[in-house]
Structure formats: C-alpha cells, structure tokens
Design a protein around this motif. Structure first.
Motif, PDB file in Angstrom:
ATOM      1  N   ASP A 295       1.063  -1.162   0.097  1.00  0.00           N
ATOM      2  CA  ASP A 295      -0.105   0.007  -0.065  1.00  0.00           C
ATOM      3  C   ASP A 295       0.836   1.301   0.082  1.00  0.00           C
ATOM      4  O   ASP A 295       0.443   2.181  -0.883  1.00  0.00           O
ATOM      5  CB  ASP A 295      -0.938   0.155   1.181  1.00  0.00           C
ATOM      6  CG  ASP A 295      -1.910   0.961   1.035  1.00  0.00           C
ATOM      7  OD1 ASP A 295      -2.827   1.166   0.183  1.00  0.00           O
ATOM      8  OD2 ASP A 295      -2.002   1.848   2.085  1.00  0.00           O
ATOM      9  N   GLN A 296       1.713   1.236   0.647  1.00  0.00           N
ATOM     10  CA  GLN A 296       2.871   2.224   0.705  1.00  0.00           C
ATOM     11  C   GLN A 296       3.482   2.543  -0.660  1.00  0.00           C
ATOM     12  O   GLN A 296       3.479   3.674  -1.181  1.00  0.00           O
ATOM     13  CB  GLN A 296       4.114   2.063   1.713  1.00  0.00           C
ATOM     14  CG  GLN A 296       3.725   2.429   3.141  1.00  0.00           C
ATOM     15  CD  GLN A 296       4.972   2.199   3.913  1.00  0.00           C
ATOM     16  OE1 GLN A 296       5.548   0.858   4.113  1.00  0.00           O
ATOM     17  NE2 GLN A 296       5.251   3.304   4.691  1.00  0.00           N
ATOM     18  N   ALA A 297       3.748   1.619  -1.357  1.00  0.00           N
ATOM     19  CA  ALA A 297       4.387   1.578  -2.737  1.00  0.00           C
ATOM     20  C   ALA A 297       3.249   2.237  -3.748  1.00  0.00           C
ATOM     21  O   ALA A 297       3.481   2.938  -4.421  1.00  0.00           O
ATOM     22  CB  ALA A 297       4.777   0.213  -3.179  1.00  0.00           C
ATOM     23  N   LEU A 298       1.962   1.813  -3.517  1.00  0.00           N
ATOM     24  CA  LEU A 298       0.950   2.174  -4.330  1.00  0.00           C
ATOM     25  C   LEU A 298       0.724   3.615  -4.278  1.00  0.00           C
ATOM     26  O   LEU A 298       0.456   4.515  -5.017  1.00  0.00           O
ATOM     27  CB  LEU A 298      -0.379   1.416  -3.867  1.00  0.00           C
ATOM     28  CG  LEU A 298      -1.693   2.222  -4.527  1.00  0.00           C
ATOM     29  CD1 LEU A 298      -1.483   2.078  -6.014  1.00  0.00           C
ATOM     30  CD2 LEU A 298      -3.026   1.455  -4.061  1.00  0.00           C
ATOM     31  N   TYR A 299       0.730   4.318  -2.675  1.00  0.00           N
ATOM     32  CA  TYR A 299       0.719   5.782  -2.612  1.00  0.00           C
ATOM     33  C   TYR A 299       1.733   6.390  -3.213  1.00  0.00           C
ATOM     34  O   TYR A 299       1.436   7.361  -3.970  1.00  0.00           O
ATOM     35  CB  TYR A 299       1.015   5.864  -1.116  1.00  0.00           C
ATOM     36  CG  TYR A 299       0.623   7.186  -0.691  1.00  0.00           C
ATOM     37  CD1 TYR A 299      -0.289   7.775  -0.475  1.00  0.00           C
ATOM     38  CD2 TYR A 299       1.916   7.831  -0.169  1.00  0.00           C
ATOM     39  CE1 TYR A 299      -0.557   9.100  -0.204  1.00  0.00           C
ATOM     40  CE2 TYR A 299       1.887   9.323   0.235  1.00  0.00           C
ATOM     41  CZ  TYR A 299       0.726   9.948   0.143  1.00  0.00           C
ATOM     42  OH  TYR A 299       0.534  11.316   0.689  1.00  0.00           O
ATOM     43  N   ARG A 300       2.935   5.913  -3.393  1.00  0.00           N
ATOM     44  CA  ARG A 300       3.899   6.810  -4.120  1.00  0.00           C
ATOM     45  C   ARG A 300       3.643   6.651  -5.576  1.00  0.00           C
ATOM     46  O   ARG A 300       3.975   7.590  -6.212  1.00  0.00           O
ATOM     47  CB  ARG A 300       5.349   5.793  -3.834  1.00  0.00           C
ATOM     48  CG  ARG A 300       5.847   6.066  -2.182  1.00  0.00           C
ATOM     49  CD  ARG A 300       6.094   7.850  -2.118  1.00  0.00           C
ATOM     50  NE  ARG A 300       6.315   8.068  -0.892  1.00  0.00           N
ATOM     51  CZ  ARG A 300       7.591   8.457  -0.433  1.00  0.00           C
ATOM     52  NH1 ARG A 300       8.526   8.795  -1.260  1.00  0.00           N
ATOM     53  NH2 ARG A 300       7.839   8.964   0.741  1.00  0.00           N
ATOM     54  N   ALA A 301       3.366   5.474  -5.964  1.00  0.00           N
ATOM     55  CA  ALA A 301       2.921   5.312  -7.461  1.00  0.00           C
ATOM     56  C   ALA A 301       2.050   6.489  -7.927  1.00  0.00           C
ATOM     57  O   ALA A 301       2.157   6.905  -8.866  1.00  0.00           O
ATOM     58  CB  ALA A 301       2.518   4.070  -7.935  1.00  0.00           C
ATOM     59  N   LYS A 302       0.892   6.405  -7.145  1.00  0.00           N
ATOM     60  CA  LYS A 302      -0.059   7.489  -7.397  1.00  0.00           C
ATOM     61  C   LYS A 302       0.307   9.181  -7.186  1.00  0.00           C
ATOM     62  O   LYS A 302      -0.210  10.039  -7.958  1.00  0.00           O
ATOM     63  CB  LYS A 302      -1.352   7.360  -6.511  1.00  0.00           C
ATOM     64  CG  LYS A 302      -1.985   5.927  -6.929  1.00  0.00           C
ATOM     65  CD  LYS A 302      -3.197   5.654  -6.374  1.00  0.00           C
ATOM     66  CE  LYS A 302      -4.340   6.631  -6.796  1.00  0.00           C
ATOM     67  NZ  LYS A 302      -4.607   6.072  -8.397  1.00  0.00           N
ATOM     68  N   GLN A 303       1.414   9.248  -6.304  1.00  0.00           N
ATOM     69  CA  GLN A 303       1.783  10.560  -6.065  1.00  0.00           C
ATOM     70  C   GLN A 303       2.674  11.003  -7.597  1.00  0.00           C
ATOM     71  O   GLN A 303       2.676  12.271  -7.923  1.00  0.00           O
ATOM     72  CB  GLN A 303       2.784  10.617  -5.016  1.00  0.00           C
ATOM     73  CG  GLN A 303       2.469  10.605  -3.729  1.00  0.00           C
ATOM     74  CD  GLN A 303       3.304  10.976  -2.595  1.00  0.00           C
ATOM     75  OE1 GLN A 303       4.431  10.405  -2.761  1.00  0.00           O
ATOM     76  NE2 GLN A 303       3.021  11.724  -1.638  1.00  0.00           N
ATOM     77  N   ASP A 304       3.069  10.086  -8.363  1.00  0.00           N
ATOM     78  CA  ASP A 304       3.677  10.261  -9.571  1.00  0.00           C
ATOM     79  C   ASP A 304       2.874  10.376 -10.669  1.00  0.00           C
ATOM     80  O   ASP A 304       3.256  10.821 -12.021  1.00  0.00           O
ATOM     81  CB  ASP A 304       4.604   9.091  -9.881  1.00  0.00           C
ATOM     82  CG  ASP A 304       5.947   9.108  -8.782  1.00  0.00           C
ATOM     83  OD1 ASP A 304       6.385  10.019  -8.299  1.00  0.00           O
ATOM     84  OD2 ASP A 304       6.573   8.153  -8.790  1.00  0.00           O
ATOM     85  N   GLY A 305       1.436  10.176 -10.420  1.00  0.00           N
ATOM     86  CA  GLY A 305       0.552  10.442 -11.612  1.00  0.00           C
ATOM     87  C   GLY A 305      -0.381   9.251 -11.810  1.00  0.00           C
ATOM     88  O   GLY A 305      -0.717   8.501 -10.688  1.00  0.00           O
TER      89      GLY A 305
END
Length: 333
Positions: A295-305
């Motif tokens: 979930d942390q990785a998903l949060y970072r992915a969505k921060q990038d667009g």
C-alpha cells in the motif's frame, strides 16, 4: 463396517462446522474414509477451458492421480459427460473408481469431482458418498458466497488477510523461503483505478461497475490459476502472485497495466490503474504488515501520476521509504 445414523450425523456436523473451503474438502475426505470402505479420495477442480482440465485440490493420497492418471481421467470425463455419478470396476486390481460431480453457479455447471477408490462398492455405500458430497456441495456454495465479492466474484476483503496469513504460517512451519529457489517469492500487488471517482461522477455508478467488471475480466486473463485475486473494496484490487522471480513478476504486472490502458471502455475515454508491489518473505509477521508495504508503494505510485507502478523494496533501497520495523505500530487500512 456398520454405520449408524449417529455416525452419519456426527460427520455432517463436522463438515458444516468448517468455515473455509479448504477445510471443508479435508473434512469430506476424512468422513468418506471413516464411513465407507473407500481407501483413497481425491477432490478435483474441473475447468474444460484449462490445461489440464482436472486439478487435484485436496486428497488422501498425493500420488494416486499420477500413478493411475489414465484410468482416473477416463472415469472423470465419463462423469462430466453424463453429468452424474459413475462407477467403473477394474478387473486388474479388483478395485472400483467412483466419480461424483459437484455443481456450482447459476447454470449448475460441473466445477469439481469427488473421486473414490475402493473395493467393490455396494449401492448403499455409493448413495452415502453421493449424499455426503451433496452436503459438501451445498455448504461450499454458502461458504463461497461469504468469501466472494458480490459484483466481481473475486475473493473479498475478509479472505485477503486469511490467505496471506496462511502463506506466512508456512514460513513458520518450514523455516525457509516458500520455494527452494531463493530468488523466487510470492508477491502482493495492490492497485486501484486512476481517477475512478470522476468516472462515477460523470457517467454514473452503473457505468463505473461495468468498468470494474471489465478490469476483473482482464485480471482473470492475465493472471493464472495459481494467483489469488481479490476485490479489496470500491475500485481497489489485490493480487497474490505465485512464486517467481522479480523479472518474471514485473513483466506480468506491466503487461496487465498496459492491457488495462489499451482496452476500449466506450464512453470512458481514459481508464488506467496504478499499482504497488511488495514481496512476501519470512521477515514479515502478519498480513497487515505485508499489505502495508504494498500500500505504501501504491501511494508513491499515485503521487507520480496515473498508470504507474512502484515496488516497495526499490523505494526502501532508494531511501524514499523507511523500512518498517516489526515493532512499529502502524494502521494501514
């Protein structure tokens, strides 16, 4: 062997006392072995579109299917073709093979078969096995409905932590990686639909549900039977990938993400997903921890667009995320 009504009643109680599909299958096998002269029992999934068509899911003898594959598959196919129980007697070893179909779904299609091997079965013993299988079938339908998401048919949120914790329990039992290859891991992938609220707001929730169903179909196409698929809730999904290398896993998930992006959704011109991925290793203590990493990785992915993919391990190595310690008290969901 003298079977009383109390014996049968106790067995029914044992089958219906289980709360998960796997344990119900094990209970059925134990019951058949106890109440009949059956020597070996297999429960097999049946999928005419898969290769192989029959897959052993639970058994009393791990090697029976391989040793007698030709004769077993003959009686299994005969059972599926007729849509009813089939008994075939082999004069060579003087043993009977009994196949009993199990039906699920609205069309009542055959999705599984119970196979028993024993000395010559009497009619009353065949009827008893058929009756126990019917109880098993009916109860599996109840359990399945409680484990599955109503819209997509994928496993629901309740089953997610259960499935991951089962994998982690295997770590504790084996004391090693789940595979003999140290470069292969199970992987947890969490993804959601980018800007899904805009789709619902502009086109309506019915159309939003249609998008979810189309993406579910893509999940079933791009992931194999060994992978476990979940709808976590709303537009969020989880996939537990079977053991494989980082390279293999990344190729699969990138192909899936690209397929979602390239599909035609009609009025919804742009549909994409973003995903976070984490490996399941013997360092994790529970499902919440593993899901938290992804979930942390998903949060970072969505921060990038949008239409993005991020890996927890990469983010930790780069210093973008701090490695979580087992004693950290964090609520992810």
């Amino acid at each position: 062997m003298t079977i009383t009504s109390i014996d049968v009643l106790d067995s029914v109680v044992d089958i219906t006392a289980q709360t998960e599909s796997d344990t119900i299958s094990e209970s059925l096998i134990t019951t058949i072995l106890q109440l009949t002269p059956t020597k070996q029992v297999l429960v097999l999934d049946y999928n005419p579109e898969a290769i192989p068509e029959f897959m052993v899911v639970t058994c009393s003898d791990l090697f029976l299917y391989d040793k007698e594959k030709k004769s077993i598959e003959h009686v299994l196919r005969n059972c599926v073709f007729k849509g009813e129980s089939v008994v075939e007697f082999s004069p060579n070893d003087k043993q009977s093979l009994l196949a009993v179909p199990i039906s699920y779904g609205e069309k009542n299609d055959i999705h599984a078969v119970v196979l028993c091997k024993s000395d010559l079965l009497k009619g009353v013993e065949v009827q008893l096995i058929e009756g126990l299988t019917k109880i098993y079938e009916n109860y599996q339908k109840i359990i399945s409905s409680s484990e599955r998401d109503g819209l997509t048919g994928l496993y629901n949120r309740k089953m997610l932590t259960t499935k991951i914790d089962l994998l982690l329990d295997r770590f504790l039992i084996q004391g090693t990686n789940l595979t003999n290859n140290p470069t292969q891991y199970h992987w947890v992938c969490i993804f959601d639909i980018d800007n899904f609220k805009l789709i619902n707001d502009s086109l309506g929730h019915v159309f939003g549900d249609e998008v979810i169903l189309l993406i579910t179909a893509l999940m079933r196409k791009h992931f194999i039977d060994e992978d476990i698929l979940f709808r976590y809730g709303g537009d969020e999904f989880v996939v537990i990938l079977h053991p494989q290398s980082r390279e293999e896993m990344e190729s699969i998930v990138r192909t899936f993400i690209r397929a979602v992006k390239e599909r035609d959704y009609g009025q919804a011109k742009e549909v994409s997903v973003s995903m976070g991925v984490a490996a399941i290793s013997d360092q994790e203590l529970n499902a919440i921890t593993v899901l938290g990493f992804a979930d942390q990785a998903l949060y970072r992915a969505k921060q990038d667009g949008s239409n993005r993919l991020a890996f927890y391990e990469d983010l930790v190595l780069s210093g973008e995320l701090k490695a979580l310690q087992p004693e950290d008290d964090v609520e992810f969901f």
